[in-house]
Design a protein around this motif. Structure first.
Motif, mmCIF file in Angstrom:
data_model
loop_
_atom_site.group_PDB
_atom_site.id
_atom_site.type_symbol
_atom_site.label_atom_id
_atom_site.label_comp_id
_atom_site.label_asym_id
_atom_site.label_seq_id
_atom_site.Cartn_x
_atom_site.Cartn_y
_atom_site.Cartn_z
ATOM 1 N N ALA A 250 0.841 -1.206 0.000
ATOM 2 C CA ALA A 250 0.000 0.000 0.000
ATOM 3 C C ALA A 250 0.872 1.251 0.000
ATOM 4 C CB ALA A 250 -0.927 -0.015 1.215
ATOM 5 N N ARG A 251 1.984 1.198 0.732
ATOM 6 C CA ARG A 251 2.867 2.370 0.780
ATOM 7 C C ARG A 251 3.555 2.603 -0.557
ATOM 8 N NH1 ARG A 251 7.128 3.682 5.403
ATOM 9 N NH2 ARG A 251 8.445 2.538 3.991
ATOM 10 N N ASP A 252 3.933 1.501 -1.206
ATOM 11 C CA ASP A 252 4.548 1.644 -2.544
ATOM 12 C C ASP A 252 3.565 2.303 -3.500
ATOM 13 O OD1 ASP A 252 6.778 0.432 -1.627
ATOM 14 O OD2 ASP A 252 6.427 -1.515 -2.614
ATOM 15 N N PHE A 253 2.305 1.834 -3.449
ATOM 16 C CA PHE A 253 1.293 2.406 -4.341
ATOM 17 C C PHE A 253 1.077 3.888 -4.019
ATOM 18 C CE2 PHE A 253 -3.070 3.672 -5.286
ATOM 19 C CZ PHE A 253 -3.151 3.367 -6.633
ATOM 20 N N TYR A 254 0.984 4.177 -2.734
ATOM 21 C CA TYR A 254 0.754 5.555 -2.271
ATOM 22 C C TYR A 254 1.856 6.475 -2.798
ATOM 23 C CZ TYR A 254 -0.273 9.163 1.301
ATOM 24 O OH TYR A 254 -0.596 10.325 1.954
ATOM 25 N N GLN A 255 3.095 6.006 -2.641
ATOM 26 C CA GLN A 255 4.209 6.864 -3.057
ATOM 27 C C GLN A 255 4.278 6.985 -4.570
ATOM 28 O OE1 GLN A 255 7.473 5.145 -0.877
ATOM 29 N NE2 GLN A 255 6.917 6.250 0.984
ATOM 30 N N SER A 256 3.983 5.873 -5.247
ATOM 31 C CA SER A 256 4.006 5.900 -6.709
ATOM 32 C C SER A 256 2.974 6.899 -7.226
ATOM 33 C CB SER A 256 3.739 4.486 -7.235
ATOM 34 O OG SER A 256 3.259 4.513 -8.549
ATOM 35 N N LEU A 257 1.773 6.840 -6.653
ATOM 36 C CA LEU A 257 0.703 7.723 -7.122
ATOM 37 C C LEU A 257 0.997 9.181 -6.774
ATOM 38 C CD1 LEU A 257 -2.029 8.150 -8.388
ATOM 39 C CD2 LEU A 257 -3.107 7.406 -6.272
ATOM 40 N N ALA A 377 -8.584 -1.443 14.918
ATOM 41 C CA ALA A 377 -8.099 -0.057 15.082
ATOM 42 C C ALA A 377 -6.566 -0.019 14.980
ATOM 43 C CB ALA A 377 -8.565 0.502 16.424
ATOM 44 N N ASP A 378 -5.894 -1.031 15.527
ATOM 45 C CA ASP A 378 -4.416 -1.067 15.453
ATOM 46 C C ASP A 378 -3.948 -1.110 14.002
ATOM 47 O OD1 ASP A 378 -4.235 -1.131 18.189
ATOM 48 O OD2 ASP A 378 -3.798 -3.288 18.331
ATOM 49 N N VAL A 379 -4.600 -1.982 13.206
ATOM 50 C CA VAL A 379 -4.185 -2.124 11.806
ATOM 51 C C VAL A 379 -4.415 -0.808 11.059
ATOM 52 C CG1 VAL A 379 -4.675 -3.299 9.614
ATOM 53 C CG2 VAL A 379 -4.554 -4.625 11.741
ATOM 54 N N MET A 380 -5.565 -0.199 11.300
ATOM 55 C CA MET A 380 -5.863 1.063 10.598
ATOM 56 C C MET A 380 -4.850 2.137 11.008
ATOM 57 S SD MET A 380 -10.036 0.910 10.774
ATOM 58 C CE MET A 380 -10.362 2.360 9.789
ATOM 59 N N GLU A 381 -4.551 2.187 12.284
ATOM 60 C CA GLU A 381 -3.587 3.195 12.752
ATOM 61 C C GLU A 381 -2.205 2.933 12.149
ATOM 62 O OE1 GLU A 381 -3.344 3.693 17.013
ATOM 63 O OE2 GLU A 381 -1.970 5.389 16.783
ATOM 64 N N ALA A 382 -1.825 1.649 12.097
ATOM 65 C CA ALA A 382 -0.497 1.313 11.573
ATOM 66 C C ALA A 382 -0.379 1.706 10.095
ATOM 67 C CB ALA A 382 -0.225 -0.181 11.756
ATOM 68 N N TRP A 383 -1.394 1.407 9.292
ATOM 69 C CA TRP A 383 -1.351 1.780 7.867
ATOM 70 C C TRP A 383 -1.305 3.293 7.717
ATOM 71 C CZ3 TRP A 383 -3.582 -1.127 3.230
ATOM 72 C CH2 TRP A 383 -3.403 -2.515 3.380
ATOM 73 N N THR A 385 -0.319 5.650 9.920
ATOM 74 C CA THR A 385 0.911 6.321 10.380
ATOM 75 C C THR A 385 2.120 5.925 9.539
ATOM 76 O OG1 THR A 385 1.130 4.644 12.080
ATOM 77 C CG2 THR A 385 0.200 6.714 12.780
ATOM 78 N N ALA A 386 2.041 4.772 8.870
ATOM 79 C CA ALA A 386 3.152 4.357 8.002
ATOM 80 C C ALA A 386 3.119 5.088 6.651
ATOM 81 C CB ALA A 386 3.101 2.852 7.766
ATOM 82 N N GLY A 387 2.111 5.920 6.437
ATOM 83 C CA GLY A 387 2.023 6.623 5.157
ATOM 84 C C GLY A 387 1.590 5.708 4.025
ATOM 85 N N ALA A 388 0.769 4.703 4.362
ATOM 86 C CA ALA A 388 0.262 3.792 3.321
ATOM 87 C C ALA A 388 -1.127 4.199 2.849
ATOM 88 C CB ALA A 388 0.221 2.370 3.863
ATOM 89 N N ALA A 389 -1.775 5.129 3.556
ATOM 90 C CA ALA A 389 -3.131 5.554 3.183
ATOM 91 C C ALA A 389 -3.473 6.839 3.928
ATOM 92 C CB ALA A 389 -4.148 4.469 3.561
ATOM 93 N N ASP A 390 -4.347 7.645 3.314
ATOM 94 C CA ASP A 390 -4.883 8.828 4.004
ATOM 95 C C ASP A 390 -6.185 8.475 4.703
ATOM 96 O OD1 ASP A 390 -2.911 10.713 3.015
ATOM 97 O OD2 ASP A 390 -3.830 10.402 1.056
ATOM 98 N N GLY A 391 -6.648 7.279 4.474
ATOM 99 C CA GLY A 391 -7.893 6.829 5.071
ATOM 100 C C GLY A 391 -8.270 5.500 4.448
ATOM 101 N N PHE A 392 -9.523 5.095 4.633
ATOM 102 C CA PHE A 392 -9.907 3.738 4.228
ATOM 103 C C PHE A 392 -11.264 3.711 3.551
ATOM 104 C CE2 PHE A 392 -6.931 3.557 7.656
ATOM 105 C CZ PHE A 392 -6.008 2.633 7.181
ATOM 106 N N MET A 393 -11.348 2.794 2.597
ATOM 107 C CA MET A 393 -12.624 2.478 1.965
ATOM 108 C C MET A 393 -13.060 1.177 2.623
ATOM 109 S SD MET A 393 -14.991 2.677 -0.231
ATOM 110 C CE MET A 393 -14.717 3.703 -1.620
ATOM 111 N N MET A 394 -13.954 1.293 3.596
ATOM 112 C CA MET A 394 -14.309 0.134 4.404
ATOM 113 C C MET A 394 -15.295 -0.768 3.663
ATOM 114 S SD MET A 394 -12.505 0.877 7.025
ATOM 115 C CE MET A 394 -12.931 -0.648 7.841
ATOM 116 N N GLN A 395 -15.103 -2.073 3.839
ATOM 117 C CA GLN A 395 -16.032 -3.059 3.287
ATOM 118 C C GLN A 395 -16.394 -4.035 4.391
ATOM 119 O OE1 GLN A 395 -13.248 -3.848 -0.261
ATOM 120 N NE2 GLN A 395 -15.202 -4.727 -0.835
#
Ligand SMILES: Cc1cc2nc3c(=O)[nH]c(=O)nc-3n(C[C@H](O)[C@H](O)[C@H](O)COP(=O)(O)O)c2cc1C
Length: 447
Positions: A250-257, A377-383, A385-395
């Motif tokens: 996710a972080r690679d994609f984030y940075q690439s985009l 919540a831990d997983v969402m926070e980790a993604w 704070t790691a700069g892998a997402a600005d937020g989430f599309m929840m399903q």
């Protein structure tokens, strides 16, 4: 890079659920998907959780072959047209953004500009358009083509399409309609700016017949993940849904985009990347795992085969379930979802799963997070704070129950950590997402 301290939350709503066996689950909604009541309940729950965006995916086609399989996984077989549905929801919601998918491959920019400007007016500035190029031949066949146009050509058309729509949204300056009885002028003629466009795909000479909308431009969403898709998103999108199974990808994609935006004169914060995140919540991690396995056991092998086969663009019907897919059967390249195709091929090459293992594991690039509210919540926070997402599309796999659990159990935990809002502060979707309201290009020139 300037990032917001709070994550954005969108909800991907499917009437039959996010998992191929969702609709079979005894606790899933089983009212007809044409029933507004289901969507209203979902939107109200999401609003109670202070979500930014309620979002509908779409394709303008029902599947017409292999019905023995698709009749067990009725994705897009009985769905409401998204803008019509969102317009109905605009009347029964107050704050949540309303996003819908309309393909650029089968309609004209004027129609889309008008529909979303209208939705933006009717919702008080909460509209968003998900720009897709479509990814199946069933849709092409409803519009006079045997097959979808090639991937690159679809994206070229999409690029011109979005440009024209945005120009149409600037047909009128914000204060054009003065409706002044004392002067007898309904609008100021100097504030109309007709578009004269002659491009490769579209020709227009005219102006939109609706005033500039509350957000100026409804928010532009995109989900294409290929190189071409990312380039279009870097140039035009304000929200992108990403599909990655782990934080590193996710972080690679984030940075690439985000790295592609500078060449289009844009800042990284003008676009939010929302990672697709399917979740299953249990009181404990074990209970969540059990809930997931119960769903997995309900996946019919025909559904598994055809769902995987349609993204792999390959007929898998003659292959044994408990052996790997032979490498030589894999098509050389894809025309539908290039990124999903690449992810399946990578799994086949690297892990050599059996066909059954593969279809059970394949989640269109994403991976369900199973666990207690604290673990989610831990997983969402980790993604985040790691700069892998600005937020989430929840399903959620079981709807509306999964969403209700999330709002009752995970949202308070995220609020406690200061990661999501407690109250809406703004009125428009742009305000929720911290996206600037675009100035009218003509008004800027006049300044
Ligand atoms: C997460 C995600 C959601 C998508 N949702 C839709 C959709 O609702 N309707 C549609 O026609 N295409 C949808 N697409 C397809 C893309 O917009 C795009 O047309 C397709 O994936 C091919 O582009 P790509 O190869 O760049 O990914 C989606 C793609 C992704 C990755």
């Amino acid at each position: 890079m300037d990032r917001r301290s709070r994550m954005s939350l969108a909800l991907l709503v499917s009437p039959v659920g996010a998992h191929p066996a969702s609709w079979l689950h005894p606790e899933s909604n089983n009212a007809p998907p044409t029933d507004l009541g289901f969507y209203q309940r979902v939107a109200e729950t999401a609003e109670r959780g202070r979500f930014d965006l309620f979002f509908i995916a779409d394709t303008p086609a029902a599947r017409t072959d292999n019905l023995h399989a698709w009749s067990r996984f009725p994705m897009f077989m009985n769905v409401l047209e998204p803008v019509t549905l969102l317009t109905a929801l605009a009347g029964v919601t107050r704050r949540i953004g309303l996003g819908g998918t309309v393909s650029t491959s089968f309609t004209e920019p004027y129609n889309v500009a008008r529909q979303f400007a209208s939705l933006d007016h009717l919702s008080g500035g909460r509209a968003a358009w998900n720009v897709v190029t479509s990814a199946n031949d069933y849709a092409a066949r409803n519009f006079g083509h045997a097959k979808l146009a090639p991937h690159a050509l679809r994206y070229e058309r999409a690029g011109e399409f979005v440009d024209v729509v945005r120009e149409l949204w600037d047909s009128w300056e914000d204060d054009a309609f003065v409706q002044d009885r004392s002067t007898g002028l309904y609008f100021d003629p100097a504030k109309q700016h007709p578009l004269h466009h002659k491009g490769k795909f579209f020709e227009l000479d005219g102006a939109l017949n609706v005033a500039r909308s509350p957000q100026g431009h409804p928010v532009i969403i995109q989900a294409g993940a290929s190189d071409t898709g990312q380039d279009l998103a870097a140039r035009t999108a304000e929200v992108v849904f990403s599909s990655n199974a782990d934080v590193a990808g996710a972080r690679d994609f984030y940075q690439s985009l985000k790295g592609r935006m500078a060449q289009y004169g844009r800042q990284p914060e003008e676009l939010q990347v929302l990672a697709g995140l399917p979740v299953i919540i249990g009181r404990t991690d074990e209970e969540a795992e059990e809930k997931y396995q119960a769903l997995q056991e309900m996946v019919h092998p025909d559904v598994g085969r055809f769902r995987l086969g349609s993204d792999l663009e390959l007929d898998l019907s003659d292959l044994p379930l408990d052996e790997p897919i032979p490498i030589e059967r894999i098509p050389a390249n894809a025309n539908f979802h290039k990124a999903f195709f690449d992810s399946i091929v990578k799994m086949i090459r690297e892990e050599k799963p059996t066909l059954r293992e593969l279809y059970l594991r394949y989640e269109r690039g994403r991976k369900t997070i199973k666990g207690s509210p604290a673990r989610i919540a831990d997983v969402m926070e980790a993604w985040f704070t790691a700069g892998a997402a600005d937020g989430f599309m929840m399903q959620f796999h079981v709807m509306p129950g999964g969403l209700e659990e999330f709002v009752a159990l995970v949202i308070p935990e995220l609020q406690r950590r200061g990661l999501v809002r407690e109250e809406y502060e703004g009125a428009t979707l742009r305000e929720h997402l911290g996206l600037a309201r675009p100035a009218n290009v003509h008004a800027r020139v006049a300044e």
